[in-house]
Write an enzyme that holds these catalytic residues in place. Sequence first.
Site, PDB file in Angstrom:
ATOM      1  CG  ASP A  81     -10.893   2.554  -0.899  1.00 12.22           C
ATOM      2  OD1 ASP A  81     -10.945   2.314   0.319  1.00 12.22           O
ATOM      3  OD2 ASP A  81      -9.829   2.552  -1.558  1.00 12.22           O
ATOM      4  CG  HIS A  82      -9.559   5.911   1.399  1.00 16.84           C
ATOM      5  ND1 HIS A  82      -9.129   6.014   2.701  1.00 16.84           N
ATOM      6  CD2 HIS A  82      -8.894   4.859   0.867  1.00 16.84           C
ATOM      7  CE1 HIS A  82      -8.226   5.064   2.949  1.00 16.84           C
ATOM      8  NE2 HIS A  82      -8.073   4.342   1.847  1.00 16.84           N
ATOM      9  CD  GLU A 133      -8.061   5.435   7.547  1.00 17.66           C
ATOM     10  OE1 GLU A 133      -8.593   5.100   6.474  1.00 17.66           O
ATOM     11  OE2 GLU A 133      -6.889   5.839   7.644  1.00 17.66           O
ATOM     12  CG  HIS A 177      -3.111   3.957   0.894  1.00 19.18           C
ATOM     13  ND1 HIS A 177      -3.520   4.849   1.841  1.00 19.18           N
ATOM     14  CD2 HIS A 177      -4.093   3.012   0.822  1.00 19.18           C
ATOM     15  CE1 HIS A 177      -4.697   4.475   2.333  1.00 19.18           C
ATOM     16  NE2 HIS A 177      -5.074   3.363   1.736  1.00 19.18           N
ATOM     17  N   GLY A 178       0.338   2.410  -1.442  1.00 15.18           N
ATOM     18  CA  GLY A 178       1.377   2.506  -2.463  1.00 15.18           C
ATOM     19  C   GLY A 178       2.442   1.431  -2.342  1.00 15.18           C
ATOM     20  CG  HIS A 207      -7.599   1.051   4.328  1.00 16.16           C
ATOM     21  ND1 HIS A 207      -8.110   1.732   3.252  1.00 16.16           N
ATOM     22  CD2 HIS A 207      -8.647   0.693   5.096  1.00 16.16           C
ATOM     23  CE1 HIS A 207      -9.427   1.794   3.374  1.00 16.16           C
ATOM     24  NE2 HIS A 207      -9.787   1.175   4.490  1.00 16.16           N
ATOM     25  N   GLY A 208      -3.888  -0.444   2.849  1.00 17.83           N
ATOM     26  CA  GLY A 208      -2.463  -0.432   2.519  1.00 17.83           C
ATOM     27  C   GLY A 208      -1.840  -1.806   2.665  1.00 17.83           C
ATOM     28  CB  SER A 210      -0.296  -3.886  -1.997  1.00 14.87           C
ATOM     29  OG  SER A 210      -1.448  -3.774  -2.796  1.00 14.87           O
ATOM     30  CB  THR A 253      -0.057  -1.031  -4.520  1.00 13.12           C
ATOM     31  OG1 THR A 253      -0.453   0.255  -4.005  1.00 13.12           O
ATOM     32  CG2 THR A 253       1.363  -0.955  -5.039  1.00 13.12           C
TER      33      THR A 253
HETATM   34  P1  13P Z   1      -2.389  -0.665  -1.269  1.00 17.20           P
HETATM   35  O1  13P Z   1      -1.819   0.613  -1.788  1.00 17.20           O
HETATM   36  O2  13P Z   1      -1.464  -1.314  -0.298  1.00 17.20           O
HETATM   37  O3  13P Z   1      -2.811  -1.590  -2.346  1.00 17.20           O
HETATM   38  O4  13P Z   1      -3.713  -0.293  -0.420  1.00 17.20           O
HETATM   39  C1  13P Z   1      -4.938  -0.075  -1.058  1.00 17.20           C
HETATM   40  C2  13P Z   1      -5.954   0.492  -0.140  1.00 17.20           C
HETATM   41  O5  13P Z   1      -5.829   0.508   1.061  1.00 17.20           O
HETATM   42  C3  13P Z   1      -7.160   1.053  -0.766  1.00 17.20           C
HETATM   43  O6  13P Z   1      -7.985   1.678   0.158  1.00 17.20           O
HETATM   44  O1  G3H Z   2      -6.553   4.445  -1.047  1.00 19.15           O
HETATM   45  C1  G3H Z   2      -5.863   4.102  -1.963  1.00 19.15           C
HETATM   46  C2  G3H Z   2      -6.357   3.345  -3.119  1.00 19.15           C
HETATM   47  O2  G3H Z   2      -5.265   2.672  -3.667  1.00 19.15           O
HETATM   48  C3  G3H Z   2      -7.057   4.217  -4.125  1.00 19.15           C
HETATM   49  O3  G3H Z   2      -6.142   5.002  -4.785  1.00 19.15           O
HETATM   50  O4  G3H Z   2      -7.107   7.307  -4.671  1.00 19.15           O
HETATM   51  O5  G3H Z   2      -5.396   6.656  -6.411  1.00 19.15           O
HETATM   52  O6  G3H Z   2      -7.746   5.782  -6.540  1.00 19.15           O
HETATM   53  P1  G3H Z   2      -6.623   6.280  -5.661  1.00 19.15           P
HETATM   54 ZN    ZN Z   3      -7.001   2.625   1.763  1.00 17.10          ZN
END
Ligand code: 13P
Ligand code: G3H
Ligand code: ZN
Length: 304
Positions: A81-82, A133, A177-178, A207-208, A210, A253
Amino acid sequence: MVLVPGKVLLQKAQRGGYAVGAFNTNNLEITKAIIAAAVETDSPVFLQLSSGALKYGGFELAGLALAFAKKVPVPVAVHLDHGPSFELARECVNFGFSSVMIDGSALPFAQNVSLTKRVVTVAHIKGVSVEAELGQLKGREDDVFAAKHTYTEPLAAAKFVRLTNVGSLAVAIGTSHGAYKFKGAQKIDLGLLREISEVVSIPLVLHGASSVHSSLVAAANRYGAKISNAKGVPESQIKKAIKLGVCKVNEDTDLRLAFTAAVRKFLAENPSAYDPREILSPATEAMKEVIIRRIKVLGSDGKA
Ligand code: 13P
Ligand code: G3H
Ligand code: ZN
């Protein structure tokens, strides 16, 4: 069943009109919760690790994810991820991940294209899928901080896909995110998503995503957390996004909130407990329930 390339899960989802959940893991308990939820609902799943997760758990944590993926009766993609660099993406490809994200979203367009192309080249040799992305989510992604959203521009997205041959594309349409995604109305830009999907035919990634369920926040706060004004993406909006081309939906999240609430509750109610297995089991169960709920919203249950 098997570890499968991300592309296999996404193409099937695109044809079937549902989305596959991508859940972040950072330890054994989260990994167990994700796998158990996928098995219980007979759903495909992305088990994803950020560079932060790899720093925290080492590649041993990725080894654990791969070991689970290979033994369970549902298809699992183990995904970076990322991914922040070509080097880390290549390391994950060589380690056995079946899918990687290269996140060049903070770079100018041409540099994002060339970074993504380099990753696509090394990944495709090994049959590994690549997500990229374009546009930027507000907030922090590991070491990158964006003070504001930069929404994905549809024609730039179409050009980006053509130039990179990437398999899936994460778009910025108002999520972040978050736990604090919105100050006012909890709305993502579905009109923009429609415009993007009119010119981009590959699976899109949200993404993001939650939902920051108020029940989880309240449960955590009841046992001493101080989380206020937290807001997430309503499930109704996620369902609409799936109709407009989103095939992968990321959730981290909500798992963190479920974990926090369950650990706080267990310790408050069991002050003499000191066995980590006892303390962490209710948290694993709580995360599993959140993931099952999400899988049902995405419609990937029964699609293994
Ligand atoms: P949330 O912070 O909304 O859970 O998003 C997670 C995410 O996009 C991880 O790449
Ligand atoms: O991209 C966001 C995901 O929630 C991963 O978070 O970089 O804190 O592991 P993190
Ligand atoms: Zn993400």
